[in-house]
Design an enzyme around this catalytic site. Sequence first.
Site, PDB file in Angstrom:
ATOM      1  N   ASP A   4      -9.811   6.529  -1.669  1.00 24.18           N
ATOM      2  CA  ASP A   4      -8.938   7.298  -2.339  1.00 24.18           C
ATOM      3  C   ASP A   4      -9.415   7.926  -3.691  1.00 24.18           C
ATOM      4  O   ASP A   4     -10.552   7.933  -3.865  1.00 24.18           O
ATOM      5  CB  ASP A   4      -7.697   6.480  -2.747  1.00 24.18           C
ATOM      6  CG  ASP A   4      -7.831   5.447  -3.666  1.00 24.18           C
ATOM      7  OD1 ASP A   4      -9.215   5.320  -3.947  1.00 24.18           O
ATOM      8  OD2 ASP A   4      -7.011   4.628  -4.004  1.00 24.18           O
TER       9      ASP A   4
ATOM     10  N   TYR B 262      -6.424   5.988   4.610  1.00 28.46           N
ATOM     11  CA  TYR B 262      -6.727   5.151   3.421  1.00 28.46           C
ATOM     12  C   TYR B 262      -6.210   3.802   3.604  1.00 28.46           C
ATOM     13  O   TYR B 262      -6.353   2.741   3.577  1.00 28.46           O
ATOM     14  CB  TYR B 262      -6.279   5.896   2.001  1.00 28.46           C
ATOM     15  CG  TYR B 262      -6.229   4.978   0.998  1.00 28.46           C
ATOM     16  CD1 TYR B 262      -7.271   4.323   0.150  1.00 28.46           C
ATOM     17  CD2 TYR B 262      -4.679   4.207   0.760  1.00 28.46           C
ATOM     18  CE1 TYR B 262      -6.992   3.313  -0.716  1.00 28.46           C
ATOM     19  CE2 TYR B 262      -4.733   3.281  -0.036  1.00 28.46           C
ATOM     20  CZ  TYR B 262      -5.801   2.867  -0.955  1.00 28.46           C
ATOM     21  OH  TYR B 262      -5.555   1.750  -1.873  1.00 28.46           O
TER      22      TYR B 262
ATOM     23  N   GLU C 190       0.840  -1.301  -0.059  1.00 27.83           N
ATOM     24  CA  GLU C 190      -0.012   0.013  -0.066  1.00 27.83           C
ATOM     25  C   GLU C 190       0.836   1.212  -0.135  1.00 27.83           C
ATOM     26  O   GLU C 190       0.573   2.211  -0.701  1.00 27.83           O
ATOM     27  CB  GLU C 190      -0.956   0.022   1.245  1.00 27.83           C
ATOM     28  CG  GLU C 190      -2.149  -1.054   1.078  1.00 27.83           C
ATOM     29  CD  GLU C 190      -2.921  -0.614  -0.138  1.00 27.83           C
ATOM     30  OE1 GLU C 190      -3.137   0.305  -0.709  1.00 27.83           O
ATOM     31  OE2 GLU C 190      -3.621  -1.677  -0.535  1.00 27.83           O
TER      32      GLU C 190
END
Length: 346
Positions: free
Chosen positions: A144, A126, A43
């Site tokens: 996002d 997020y 991520e």
Amino acid sequence: MKSKKQNADFLHVGELLLAWYKIHGRDLPFRNTNDPYKIWICEIIFQQTRIEQGLNHYNRFIHRFPDVQTLAQAENDEVLLYWKGLGYYSRALNLHKAALQIVQEFQGKFPENYNDILSLKGVGKYTAAAISSICFGTKLPAVDGNFYRVLSRVFAYDFDISNSKAFSYFSELALRMMPENEAGHFNEAMMDLGSEICRPKNPKCGICPLNKECLAFNLGKIHEFPMKSKKAKATDLELNYYYVECDSKFLIKRRGDDFIWKRLYEFPTEVPAEFKTEIVHHKTILHKLTHKNLTVNIYKVILHKEEIFKNFALENGFMTTDLEESHQKSFPKPLENYLKWIEDAI
Ligand code: SF4
């Protein structure tokens, strides 16, 4: 928007998305794991890097630092080295700090709770939502730019996505779309749809699983969504560096934690007046950062007396290196390009 019928409409769109993902979702190395450490690394890497560009970096990083403990024990310089080429080095520094935090505050076990994950250095809402939904099944949308774009288009919402309330507005919509017990797959489905089909430019509406429901598409107004007010203009900034060389060695120093390019190495930004007779303007490099247009001027100074070179280094906290050794250090992109340029010229 709050009627039962409309909630069922949201859920229907979520189910279409999920059904598409189960057939067309991308087969990526981090899709076959629920290991929160690996999901976290991916991520962070793919926040600002395209999957195709970052995949080799991800594999190399995981190979060298396979778990939190290994990352926490590594030297700062080595972590930065494995980040080389990905840019935005503060992400690597934060990963390293967060690994230490996990070891010290969570006894080396990756936290499972959303708020604990959010407390890790460099982890925003997020990323915390992505990790907790994918690894622990928490029902949270990882909102996002993909969510903003897809939801604005499908429901033709003209909510300004630069508004500070956009995150909570789109999070609430996304929650209504999320089928039960499928939070992780739903978030991954949105990532894939946003990057492969509903792209910012030239969306592939013809093959989109949501095209029958998509209002923007059916009204012929795709390019009106998402709605965003104008960005602040980037400001210009000029920087001067001195590549001070003596007998194939040159001077570098590590930057501090303030301003841009935290903890990366750089050349001197000033030299004494007596060096000025040795200076030639060597190269100007233009470089864009998010809010700045940089003009980086690099001047070359060749010193013939080692004593002067060493004294200057000592008095001003510089270390000496050479081109070969400099590969083991991380520099801001313009300086990295400059070093490559002089190396290619040799
Ligand atoms: S139909 Fe087009 S605009 Fe609408 S969600 Fe699909 S790709 Fe995006």
